[in-house]
Structures are given as C-alpha cells and as structure tokens.
Design a protein around this motif. Structure first.
Motif, PDB file in Angstrom:
ATOM      1  N   SER A 196      -7.629   4.395  11.112  1.00  0.00           N
ATOM      2  CA  SER A 196      -6.895   5.631  11.377  1.00  0.00           C
ATOM      3  C   SER A 196      -5.577   5.676  10.624  1.00  0.00           C
ATOM      4  CB  SER A 196      -6.617   5.767  12.877  1.00  0.00           C
ATOM      5  OG  SER A 196      -5.784   6.882  13.142  1.00  0.00           O
ATOM      6  N   ASP A 197      -5.277   6.862  10.052  1.00  0.00           N
ATOM      7  CA  ASP A 197      -3.969   7.102   9.436  1.00  0.00           C
ATOM      8  C   ASP A 197      -3.193   8.163  10.210  1.00  0.00           C
ATOM      9  OD1 ASP A 197      -5.305   9.447   8.860  1.00  0.00           O
ATOM     10  OD2 ASP A 197      -4.949   9.383   6.704  1.00  0.00           O
ATOM     11  N   ALA A 198      -3.519   8.306  11.503  1.00  0.00           N
ATOM     12  CA  ALA A 198      -2.970   9.401  12.309  1.00  0.00           C
ATOM     13  C   ALA A 198      -1.536   9.175  12.746  1.00  0.00           C
ATOM     14  CB  ALA A 198      -3.850   9.630  13.538  1.00  0.00           C
ATOM     15  N   GLN A 199      -0.956   8.008  12.460  1.00  0.00           N
ATOM     16  CA  GLN A 199       0.392   7.739  12.943  1.00  0.00           C
ATOM     17  C   GLN A 199       1.120   6.835  11.964  1.00  0.00           C
ATOM     18  OE1 GLN A 199      -1.109   5.321  16.413  1.00  0.00           O
ATOM     19  NE2 GLN A 199       0.432   3.879  15.679  1.00  0.00           N
ATOM     20  N   ASN A 211       2.138   8.887   6.111  1.00  0.00           N
ATOM     21  CA  ASN A 211       1.436   9.409   7.279  1.00  0.00           C
ATOM     22  C   ASN A 211       2.050  10.697   7.789  1.00  0.00           C
ATOM     23  OD1 ASN A 211       1.388   6.312   7.257  1.00  0.00           O
ATOM     24  ND2 ASN A 211      -0.429   6.822   8.449  1.00  0.00           N
ATOM     25  N   THR A 212       3.385  10.803   7.696  1.00  0.00           N
ATOM     26  CA  THR A 212       4.064  11.967   8.259  1.00  0.00           C
ATOM     27  C   THR A 212       5.016  12.655   7.294  1.00  0.00           C
ATOM     28  OG1 THR A 212       5.756  10.485   9.156  1.00  0.00           O
ATOM     29  CG2 THR A 212       3.940  11.082  10.623  1.00  0.00           C
ATOM     30  N   SER A 218       4.776  14.823  13.150  1.00  0.00           N
ATOM     31  CA  SER A 218       3.324  14.943  13.344  1.00  0.00           C
ATOM     32  C   SER A 218       2.927  16.235  14.044  1.00  0.00           C
ATOM     33  CB  SER A 218       2.802  13.757  14.171  1.00  0.00           C
ATOM     34  OG  SER A 218       2.951  12.539  13.487  1.00  0.00           O
ATOM     35  N   CYS A 219       3.814  16.738  14.909  1.00  0.00           N
ATOM     36  CA  CYS A 219       3.453  17.882  15.766  1.00  0.00           C
ATOM     37  C   CYS A 219       4.096  19.192  15.340  1.00  0.00           C
ATOM     38  CB  CYS A 219       3.834  17.574  17.217  1.00  0.00           C
ATOM     39  SG  CYS A 219       3.052  16.092  17.883  1.00  0.00           S
ATOM     40  N   LEU A 267      -2.114  18.506  18.041  1.00  0.00           N
ATOM     41  CA  LEU A 267      -2.848  17.366  17.496  1.00  0.00           C
ATOM     42  C   LEU A 267      -4.351  17.565  17.596  1.00  0.00           C
ATOM     43  CD1 LEU A 267      -0.635  14.538  19.039  1.00  0.00           C
ATOM     44  CD2 LEU A 267      -0.681  15.266  16.647  1.00  0.00           C
ATOM     45  N   VAL A 303      -7.793  14.836  20.636  1.00  0.00           N
ATOM     46  CA  VAL A 303      -7.269  13.486  20.417  1.00  0.00           C
ATOM     47  C   VAL A 303      -8.148  12.406  21.042  1.00  0.00           C
ATOM     48  CG1 VAL A 303      -4.894  14.312  20.238  1.00  0.00           C
ATOM     49  CG2 VAL A 303      -5.787  13.605  22.475  1.00  0.00           C
ATOM     50  N   LYS A 359      -8.338   9.650  18.731  1.00  0.00           N
ATOM     51  CA  LYS A 359      -7.107   9.368  18.010  1.00  0.00           C
ATOM     52  C   LYS A 359      -6.216   8.389  18.790  1.00  0.00           C
ATOM     53  CE  LYS A 359      -6.976  13.887  15.700  1.00  0.00           C
ATOM     54  NZ  LYS A 359      -6.179  15.130  15.460  1.00  0.00           N
ATOM     55  N   THR A 360      -5.296   7.788  18.072  1.00  0.00           N
ATOM     56  CA  THR A 360      -4.376   6.828  18.696  1.00  0.00           C
ATOM     57  C   THR A 360      -3.085   7.479  19.172  1.00  0.00           C
ATOM     58  OG1 THR A 360      -3.461   6.281  16.525  1.00  0.00           O
ATOM     59  CG2 THR A 360      -5.283   4.919  17.336  1.00  0.00           C
TER      60      THR A 360
END
Length: 354
Positions: free
Chosen positions: A89-92, A126-127, A171-172, A241, A244, A247-248
């Motif tokens: 994961s690259d979610a964070q 990532n962000t 991110s949000c 998001l 989720v 997702k992490t």
C-alpha cells in the motif's frame, strides 16, 4: 536483479524498513510490488522466507530518488508491505521511516554532506508534502551515534529533527475533512483530522475504557475492535478516502487524560492492530487536535499557550514530543525529534527476481 538488489536495512524512529534507490527496482508498480513482497517474505505471519519482522512496524519500504521538484533534494515513496496478505500500500506516509531517508540519501550520494549538519529537503510522494530532515554529518560524513533518546528505542542515537509544513489535508483535502472539528458516528463523538496522517480521535471514556490498557488487552477485546472498525469504515468515506475496508487509513486513536506532565495519552489502531507506540504523523495530527478548539481532545489535553507549544504525546511505550507553531489560532507548522540507525547495507535477494 538475479544477482541481488542493493538495499539498506535501517531503523527509522520506532520502525524498521528496507531502503532502496528507485533505479534499483522495477519501474512498473505491479512488478515492483511483487519483488518487495518476495523480499519481505509476505504473505506469511512470520515472514520466514524474507527480511520482514512479522510485524507491520518492521515490514516497511522507502524508495528514494533524486527529486524532480525544484529546490527539493530527494523524492521519497513509502510503501507498507502487508505481513499476511499479498498487498503493498502507498495510501499513507510514514514519518518514522522518513527519519532514515536523509541519512540514506547522503550515504547513497544523492545529497552532498556538509560539515556538522546537512539539511535534506524531502518530497513525500504519497501526499505531495515536504519535510526537512537535519542530519548530523560531522567531518562531512553521516554519524549515527549520539545522545538523543526516543521512547520505544533502546539507547541513544544522533538526533534527526524533522520539520513539517503545509501538511494539513495532505490526504483528505482539508485539516478537518467534514468541515468541523467534531462529529458524531454511531452515537460516539469523534474528531476526523488530517495533518499529515488521516486520524479519527475518540475519547476512551466514551468507549468504556481507561485509556491506559495495553495494546494486547485492546486487541483481545473483540467487541471493541468491531465497534472501532465500524466507525472507521463510515469515517473513511466522510474523510474523502472512499471505501477504506482494504486501506491502512484512517488510523483510529483512543485518547485519555495525560499523566506525569504529558499533553495527552493515546492508543492507536493502525488500523486493526494496536500500535506499540504511535506513528510520527499520527502524533502530529493528534497534537494539532489538542491545539484546536472544539475537538474531542479539547478539555482532555493539557496544552501550553503561545506561538510555540511543546506537546508530549503519550503512547504505550513512552511519549513523543511534538512542537506546534501557532499563528492566529491555527497550527501552521510542526517539528518532531527522531533518530535513525543503519543496520545493514548490502544485497537482498527476491525469490521471484528474473
């Protein structure tokens, strides 16, 4: 790659991970992820056929490259390699692994070391945010020994102060994605916040907890975990998001009054296991909630007032100090002290490498 892939295994903050130059890995994300899963030994609870430690905190990857952005030294992509799933994961972001990016970049020749201290400006892919790590480089070489101590890591190491700016809504899309500092889900008061890491804060008392329970006790409480996950799934959608479930993020942080001079006490699910400490960027988001009127931390946290505020964010293995810079009642920047150490530098072998 059949002859091995250059890799530096490092402790960054309270995590451990594999650091790679982007040029040493496949460029296609799917092929890259397959190689990383093999290197780490996933999926397997013990990661016995790889270098991962059988824990999310030691199954992390940093990919570093010369920056494509003016005025920035390196680009850093963080990847969370799942332990018992075939998933990367690259979610964070990861602020702990970030602590090792500066030393790694200098050691790999991406940044020229200065005398005494070398600032490394890092673009977090990532962000899309920027951090500056200040690396100790006496005589023009990275040094890891020092007298800085962080909870969750035995002994001392050279200090690596990291400055974060413009991380709100990374991110949000907004510091408070719902537009307000407090919301209600399933009858529970929560704060949904993103100042570098999407987090949902909940008061321990609302969950029937003291807030001082051990991570093992919290993980063993199946009804509690189910309740927290149900709230997380709803909050994730409200935080822009989307779904989720796989997702992490967001991280779920239980807060309670501090002890022994701290600012606030925390227990954080990441998202399904309880963190033995707290992530750097999660601590930044929690500190920001503590410094903002109207959040669920308002009235629970004990904070200094003024343009600069030092907040001791307590966690199961100690505390992390976040320095908040405040202007016109808003948090405009944060500093955090981390350390890192090079553990191994050499070649790592993937079983599925061509």
């Amino acid at each position: 790659m059949s002859d091995g892939i250059p890799c530096m295994w490092m402790r960054g903050g309270t995590s451990k991970g594999a650091y790679f130059l982007a040029s040493d890995l496949p460029t296609a994300p799917a092929a890259r992820d397959d190689v990383l899963l093999s290197i780490m030994g996933s999926p397997d609870p013990r990661q016995i056929d790889g270098i991962g430690g059988g824990d999310p905190l030691s199954s992390k990857v940093a990919i570093v490259a010369p920056s494509k952005h003016p005025g920035i030294d390196v680009d850093y992509l963080f990847l969370q390699v799942f332990v018992d799933e075939t998933r990367v994961s690259d979610a964070q972001n990861c602020g702990n692994i970030l602590a090792g990016v500066g030393p790694f970049a200098i050691e790999r020749g991406l940044v020229e070391a200065r005398l005494d201290e070398t600032p490394v400006r890092i673009f977090m892919q990532n962000t899309g945010q920027i951090a500056t790590a200040h690396v100790s480089t006496p005589n023009g070489h990275v040094t890891y020994p020092g007298d800085a101590r962080i909870d969750g890591v035995p002994g001392t190491s050279a200090a690596i102060p990291i400055t974060f700016q413009d991380t709100a809504g990374s991110s949000c899309g907004a510091l408070f994605p719902s537009g307000q500092p407090k919301d209600t889900i399933d009858g529970f008061a929560i704060t949904m916040i993103d100042n570098g890491m999407p987090c949902v804060l909940m008061r321990a008392t609302d969950l029937g907890l003291l807030g001082t329970e051990t991570p093992n006790d919290l993980e063993a409480n199946a009804p509690l975990r189910a309740r927290i996950e149900a709230i997380r799934l709803i909050a994730g959608a409200r935080m822009n998001l989307d779904d989720v479930a796989g997702k992490t993020v967001p991280k779920m942080t239980i807060i309670s009054p501090p002890t022994n001079g701290g600012a606030i006490n925390t227990r954080t699910f990441i998202p399904h296991s309880c963190h033995k400490a707290i992530g750097v960027l999660s601590a930044v988001s929690v500190a920001t909630a503590c410094l903002t009127k109207g959040t669920v931390a308002d009235g629970v946290a004990v904070c200094e007032t003024g343009e600069t505020s030092n907040l001791s964010i307590q966690h199961p293995s100690g505390e992390m100090t976040i320095i908040g810079h405040i202007k016109d009642g808003e948090v405009v920047g944060t500093d955090v002290l981390r350390t890192a150490r090079k553990l191994m530098d050499g070649l790592v072998f993937a079983s599925n490498a061509p």
